[in-house]
Enzyme design. Structure first.
Site, PDB file in Angstrom:
ATOM      1  N   GLU A  73      15.748   6.147   0.006  1.00 56.02           N
ATOM      2  CA  GLU A  73      16.246   4.896  -0.567  1.00 56.02           C
ATOM      3  C   GLU A  73      17.125   4.159   0.417  1.00 56.02           C
ATOM      4  O   GLU A  73      17.091   2.930   0.513  1.00 56.02           O
ATOM      5  CB  GLU A  73      17.031   5.183  -1.855  1.00 56.02           C
ATOM      6  CG  GLU A  73      17.415   3.917  -2.650  1.00 56.02           C
ATOM      7  CD  GLU A  73      18.865   3.460  -2.423  1.00 56.02           C
ATOM      8  OE1 GLU A  73      19.284   2.535  -3.123  1.00 56.02           O
ATOM      9  OE2 GLU A  73      19.563   3.994  -1.523  1.00 56.02           O
ATOM     10  N   GLU A 119       7.048   3.073  -2.744  1.00 59.70           N
ATOM     11  CA  GLU A 119       5.728   3.653  -2.466  1.00 59.70           C
ATOM     12  C   GLU A 119       5.114   4.207  -3.746  1.00 59.70           C
ATOM     13  O   GLU A 119       3.899   4.098  -3.970  1.00 59.70           O
ATOM     14  CB  GLU A 119       5.838   4.745  -1.392  1.00 59.70           C
ATOM     15  CG  GLU A 119       6.358   4.231  -0.047  1.00 59.70           C
ATOM     16  CD  GLU A 119       5.625   3.002   0.456  1.00 59.70           C
ATOM     17  OE1 GLU A 119       4.386   3.042   0.536  1.00 59.70           O
ATOM     18  OE2 GLU A 119       6.285   1.977   0.754  1.00 59.70           O
ATOM     19  N   HIS A 125      29.035   5.022   2.470  1.00 56.44           N
ATOM     20  CA  HIS A 125      28.141   5.156   3.629  1.00 56.44           C
ATOM     21  C   HIS A 125      28.835   5.715   4.877  1.00 56.44           C
ATOM     22  O   HIS A 125      28.327   5.530   5.978  1.00 56.44           O
ATOM     23  CB  HIS A 125      27.441   3.832   3.950  1.00 56.44           C
ATOM     24  CG  HIS A 125      26.346   3.496   2.970  1.00 56.44           C
ATOM     25  ND1 HIS A 125      25.421   2.530   3.208  1.00 56.44           N
ATOM     26  CD2 HIS A 125      26.029   4.026   1.758  1.00 56.44           C
ATOM     27  CE1 HIS A 125      24.587   2.458   2.164  1.00 56.44           C
ATOM     28  NE2 HIS A 125      24.942   3.356   1.276  1.00 56.44           N
ATOM     29  N   ASP A 159      27.337   8.502  -3.164  1.00 55.29           N
ATOM     30  CA  ASP A 159      26.054   7.816  -2.994  1.00 55.29           C
ATOM     31  C   ASP A 159      25.074   8.713  -2.264  1.00 55.29           C
ATOM     32  O   ASP A 159      25.163   8.850  -1.045  1.00 55.29           O
ATOM     33  CB  ASP A 159      26.292   6.524  -2.206  1.00 55.29           C
ATOM     34  CG  ASP A 159      25.026   5.707  -2.008  1.00 55.29           C
ATOM     35  OD1 ASP A 159      23.973   6.080  -2.554  1.00 55.29           O
ATOM     36  OD2 ASP A 159      25.092   4.687  -1.293  1.00 55.29           O
ATOM     37  N   GLU A 168       3.665   1.451  -5.667  1.00 57.88           N
ATOM     38  CA  GLU A 168       2.434   0.969  -5.032  1.00 57.88           C
ATOM     39  C   GLU A 168       1.273   1.912  -5.324  1.00 57.88           C
ATOM     40  O   GLU A 168       0.136   1.479  -5.520  1.00 57.88           O
ATOM     41  CB  GLU A 168       2.654   0.853  -3.518  1.00 57.88           C
ATOM     42  CG  GLU A 168       3.553  -0.311  -3.149  1.00 57.88           C
ATOM     43  CD  GLU A 168       3.993  -0.295  -1.684  1.00 57.88           C
ATOM     44  OE1 GLU A 168       4.311  -1.358  -1.161  1.00 57.88           O
ATOM     45  OE2 GLU A 168       4.030   0.789  -1.077  1.00 57.88           O
ATOM     46  N   LEU A 193       0.859  -1.191   0.000  1.00 55.54           N
ATOM     47  CA  LEU A 193       0.000   0.000   0.000  1.00 55.54           C
ATOM     48  C   LEU A 193       0.894   1.240   0.000  1.00 55.54           C
ATOM     49  O   LEU A 193       1.950   1.240   0.628  1.00 55.54           O
ATOM     50  CB  LEU A 193      -0.881   0.031   1.254  1.00 55.54           C
ATOM     51  CG  LEU A 193      -1.945  -1.052   1.378  1.00 55.54           C
ATOM     52  CD1 LEU A 193      -2.536  -1.062   2.788  1.00 55.54           C
ATOM     53  CD2 LEU A 193      -3.048  -0.859   0.337  1.00 55.54           C
TER      54      LEU A 193
END
Lengths: 699, 699
Positions: free
Chosen positions: A375, A384, A504, A337, A387, A220
């Protein structure tokens, strides 16, 4: 998406996931005011290639990575505004642009109670503490916006042990070994800012959520009104407290451990023999009966996260979408990134937008640019979005192009994608000069690094297959849209780093890119040109440049692997691969025949409706491989060819996995029934796919 | 598909399902050799209307119903050949026709050991036996091809009891009460062949399988190689032996029962007071301690069952399919069910085929005629077809038109369908004269029998909604294709018969139709003309005559029911209908705006590609209501608006059912979470649907 070495402390192993996200909404297009070309215009293509400017990409990157922009942070929202401003620019903007926001469950460390990893002596006192933050080496690793290293979605808790119970793992510490990330180097003078390698204090953040999409709203869209799963019923979060640390701290722990020697493949470059515990060495830095205390205070929070979507309306077939996207959110500054990708996204939209606003060009089909939110927490914005607009996107999307990290390194192009996109990437890269010395095309340079022998084409660059490492995942696995991920990457003869070393961490900064990854930004430019050419070819070509017959090679190789590596086993259990052979042969024949029909049509002067019908067959082929009932346990994975494969045989994943589970069970077991079911699912999909490739009036 | 009265005998209740089936494969079309009209040609339409011949329909029916043609029987296979011959006729055939065969699990009574229902006296001797066959009244009720009355898929077994254990039901007897089927009449001189009523010995056969499709291959086509579920794991078969009997035998049992009086609504027209048992009356025909012995010897058999498919290739958009179908298999002669539909199918294909072969006409889009196999056992042929060609059909099918029983009675048209087909049926029926006295159109006659007050149109004929009573079920519920079912039916002021009285008995013969149901076959002709006009309008109109805005009325009425009948309850549990209101409003607005754009375009001279894009929006709207994850327990049901509704509130079925289950549970229960989930599923579907109706470049 790779595994890192894990330091056991009465603890276990966990995956370091490199993910991230963004979304937007839509607006009303203006009237067509430009010529509508019948086919790809090579002059326009040339103009676009020329105008994609390395310097502007560099300036985009400088701005995008100026501040940390963790998903849903104020700076992340600032960048939403920056994107909107660029895409609404009257001189170089798109037809329309809009941000759309979802309310999603994210996970953050507590600012009041930082996560800590301490060594606690026998009397209970803290005798050593791991670093809570990375060292402020360049002045960019400090400040309140640099999020403390943490494992997103790991639960809070304060386990204390040192391998105390082999099977009672209470917490996990994760670190990245210099052997895996730094080609063995670990001293400060050998690492950033003196080289591209990770400083000793660098810590890789990541999401530890097992699935993707907002954890509370599977299937959803995470709009405020949507039903949310009760937290107690959410699956996919790590079960125990987890914390990442730098290799500097890992060395303090690991080099002092007692017990038997770890296996050879577990040894790394920390300068000592790695042992498995339990307890600390008697002759080490800590009392032997010290323990490690891990205190994690992560908090789950409902946050607003935005996607930004910008659209160039197609002149002739506005209902066919070429989707191009990248996420916007980073863990810290995220120069590589994801900003290396976003910098290209902005330059591409500027060049195309300028042609559009000048009235020089409007594509045949619509082009949609997307900047996804959140992300890094699990492809949340893109998921989303799929969806919310499932049917519309599935009916109309020609292909999805993802450029997340655009430059891992500057040696060669690397493309992951489904077989139908191979040909358009080849066509594009043959016409673009490779950066670096010599006069090679990107294609000719690429083939030196990644290649395979194709039964059809001979030696060609090899495309990787798409996992779930970035925002293409929902498009290919959930919607069955032909997808690709494009980047420049390493010369593997020069480094074995798992990924670029500051991945990261707070060291992934503009200067890092500018000095080490891509000085001059020519690799960025190469990726921008490749992506730009692919976008133009997909959006402007009269015949869609998706070569569905290139799926035949994949199917044939999966079939051969099944025959060679599973054939005997299956025969033993009276399961025949005959129907699969027939289905693959049927697909091959129909795909080839369709190719013939296209060639014939291309020689004539087909009318647009005829070509549209053919293009629909090409566009929709990928959908025929979807079966939402094939893998009920694998959330979002419906593509019967690319679902996760846990079995070792590189064949149809459902078959491979089912065989791997059934292998040690008796004929007639439920596991063998599942093998047969999976085989039928693949056969039905391939027969169905072949049926869609037949002349359309043959039913 | 209706419930009949059930005679309890230590037994219970079961549903009488009236189902049935047929499939085919596909062939290579010839070159276009006819003019390609831009739009519906009214002259062609007029010609078709004129040429549809009542006499030929009658002759078709005579041939089709000459012999019993139970699914997979030799006569069923003969009819496959008959269809192929007609559809391959050089003068009046289609472009191509082919049969395709599935291996499916059917259920038959044993020929060696007939099912029996006996009354067994206290000493164990048989003192009374029910009839094993129907009385040979017209000479057509005898012979080896008349299958003994049975309940298909009921398991074998020989339970013996008379309401012995109220909760230990061991077997079921089913009969049809004269009150329900014969307007109370029951004597031989009042029943067939003296009237259309069911003779006392008549027994309604039926399938007692709960789902549809081949029971062994859910979601997979029943080709020989497909995985088959182990029989022990098949769900949906009746758990206990079951046998249908005639009301003559039912009277012997029921009128002798002892015990308390059955509720008033259970009383019927057998001429006695119905009692509930246990045991027999002391003053009745049998000793009070007699028992009823039911011996069922049904056998499951894998059988070959064929569909036949014939195609007229579209001249302009061959990849758009107008599907028209009916099943071919019957329980016995099946003159009404299904041959009255097949007789029309053959006449329609003859008239259109003749125009085609003469070169007078070729439709814009492709027309596919289907004769389904094994419908009576559970829509098997049509379901397997949709499983085999799922993607292709879903991508390309404009609409599915079903004409199973074409004439239940000769009073009025009756149409079941999804809202987008309403307008095309109205357009068609306004132009066709109604059979019978007067000069009314079919439309004007129809509105006298079934009507409703539409907020948009005022008084209009009312369409029923589609359940799962015939082969449209997999098309609407599993594939989301706009579907309709067309028939002529009763004047309810003249009969309250549940269905035409000889339904599923050996008395459903040609003479029955010819003498009682439709002498002169003018109602058959009316249905043929209606279906023919609908087919032509769907296949030839430049703009697809599917009016998606007619869904707004349905959504609004579902919404109002939710507000009125569930609003307070939901509020009590802090669940807001606000998002649903917004979604419905959005749908209404977008559907209206799309209607406006169509009107504007129709006034201009739109190019075919523009219209194609618009038509795609119309065709694919129905797909946007599918969610294969909405009702995991309901096999094949994915349509969030038309899934089975067990809750009493006539609103969105998922919401209605979930509320009905949650009603008596506390806030915060899983049942209330499911209400919220179902609400979100509907809101997401409606928002997604509205998004597909927007201008296509608005995303």
């Amino acid at each position: 998406m790779q595994w890192t070495k894990v330091l056991g402390l009465g603890l276990g192993a966990a995956a370091l996931l490199g993910l991230g996200i963004i979304l937007g909404h839509f607006a009303i297009p203006k009237k067509a005011n430009s010529p509508a070309p019948q086919d790809l215009d090579l002059e326009i293509l040339e103009t676009v290639m020329e105008q994609l400017d390395a310097h502007r990409i560099r300036e985009n990157l400088r701005e995008l990575s100026r501040e940390p922009h963790l998903a849903s942070s104020p700076r992340d929202e600032d960048l939403v505004q920056l994107l909107l401003q660029r895409w609404k620019d009257p001189e170089s903007g798109l037809d329309s642009a809009e941000a759309s926001t979802y309310e999603v469950l994210l996970s953050f460390p507590s600012q009041e109670q930082p996560n800590v990893v301490d060594i606690v002596g026998p009397t209970g006192g803290i005798i050593h503490s791991c670093h809570r933050t990375e060292e402020n080496v360049t002045g960019e690793q400090g400040g309140p916006d640099v999020v403390q290293p943490y494992a997103a979605y790991a639960p809070s808790g304060t386990p204390q042990a040192v391998n105390a119970a082999k099977h009672g793992i209470a917490g996990v510490l994760v670190y990245t070994d210099p052997a895996d990330i730094n080609d063995g180097l670990s001293s400060p003078d050998e690492t950033f800012p003196n080289s591209w390698y990770l400083p000793p204090s660098g810590v890789e953040r990541g999401s530890y959520y097992e699935y993707f999409g907002d954890p509370l709203t599977p299937y959803l869209p995470a709009v405020p009104s949507s039903f949310r799963v009760d937290l107690a019923n959410v699956s996919g979060f790590p079960p125990i407290p987890t914390q990442p640390i730098g290799f500097q701290d890992a060395r303090d722990l690991l080099c002092n451990l007692n017990g038997t020697l770890a296996p050879a493949t577990w040894q790394g470059a920390l300068g000592c023999h790695y042992r498995l515990g339990p307890g600390f060495r008697a002759d080490g830095d800590f009392p032997a009966d010290s323990q490690v205390n891990v205190s994690v205070y992560n908090r789950l929070e409902l946050r607003n996260s935005s996607n930004v979507l910008g659209i160039i309306r197609g002149a002739v077939e506005p209902d066919r979408y070429v989707l191009y996207g990248n996420h916007r959110d980073s863990w810290v500054h995220g120069a590589v990134d994801p900003s290396s990708g976003t910098a290209i996204l902005l330059e591409l939209s500027r060049v195309l937008g300028t042609l559009l606003k000048k009235g020089t060009w409007r594509p045949r089909r619509s082009i949609v640019f997307a900047s996804w939110g959140a992300e890094e927490f699990g492809l949340i914005g893109s998921t989303e979005f799929t969806e919310e607009f499932f049917n519309k996107l599935q009916e109309r999307t020609v292909a999805y192009i993802n450029v997340d990290i655009s430059v891992f390194a500057n040696a060669t192009l690397r493309v992951q994608g489904t077989p139908p996109v191979q040909s358009v990437v080849f066509s594009a890269t043959k016409e673009i000069r490779s950066p670096g010395p010599g006069d090679l095309s990107i294609y000719d340079n690429w083939i030196r690094y990644f290649n395979r022998s194709s039964p059809v084409y001979g030696l060609v660059p090899s495309l990787g297959s798409l996992g779930a490492g970035s925002d293409y995942a929902p498009f290919i696995h959930f919607l069955g849209i032909s997808s690709m991920d494009i980047a420049y990457t390493y010369d593997r003869s020069k480094t074995s780093a798992r990924i670029y070393p500051t991945y990261h961490t707070a060291f992934d900064t503009f200067d890092y890119v500018d000095k080490f990854l891509d000085p001059g930004f020519s690799s960025h430019q190469a990726v921008a040109r490749t992506a730009g050419s692919v976008i133009l070819r997909l959006s402007d070509s009269f015949f869609l440049p998706l070569k569905v017959s290139d799926y035949s090679e994949t199917l044939r190789s999966f079939l051969q692997a099944a025959q060679q590596d599973l054939g005997a086993l299956l025969e033993q259990h009276s399961i025949s691969l005959g129907p699969l052979v027939t289905a693959v042969e049927k697909f091959e024949a129909e795909a080839a025949a369709l190719g013939q029909r296209i060639s014939t049509l291309q020689k004539g002067s087909p009318d647009p409706l005829q070509v549209r019908m053919l293009n629909d067959q090409l566009m929709l082929l990928e959908r025929t491989f979807l079966n939402p009932r094939a893998f009920p346990e694998e959330r979002y994975y419906s593509h019967v060819l690319w679902a996760p494969r846990t079995g070792s045989v590189v064949t149809f994943p459902g078959l491979s996995n089912a065989c791997s589970r059934a292998r040690d069970t008796a004929s007639g077991s439920e596991a063998w029934a599942e093998v047969q079911r999976q085989l039928s699912i693949v056969v039905t999909a391939l027969e169905g796919a072949a049926a869609t490739l037949r002349p359309v009036a043959d039913l």
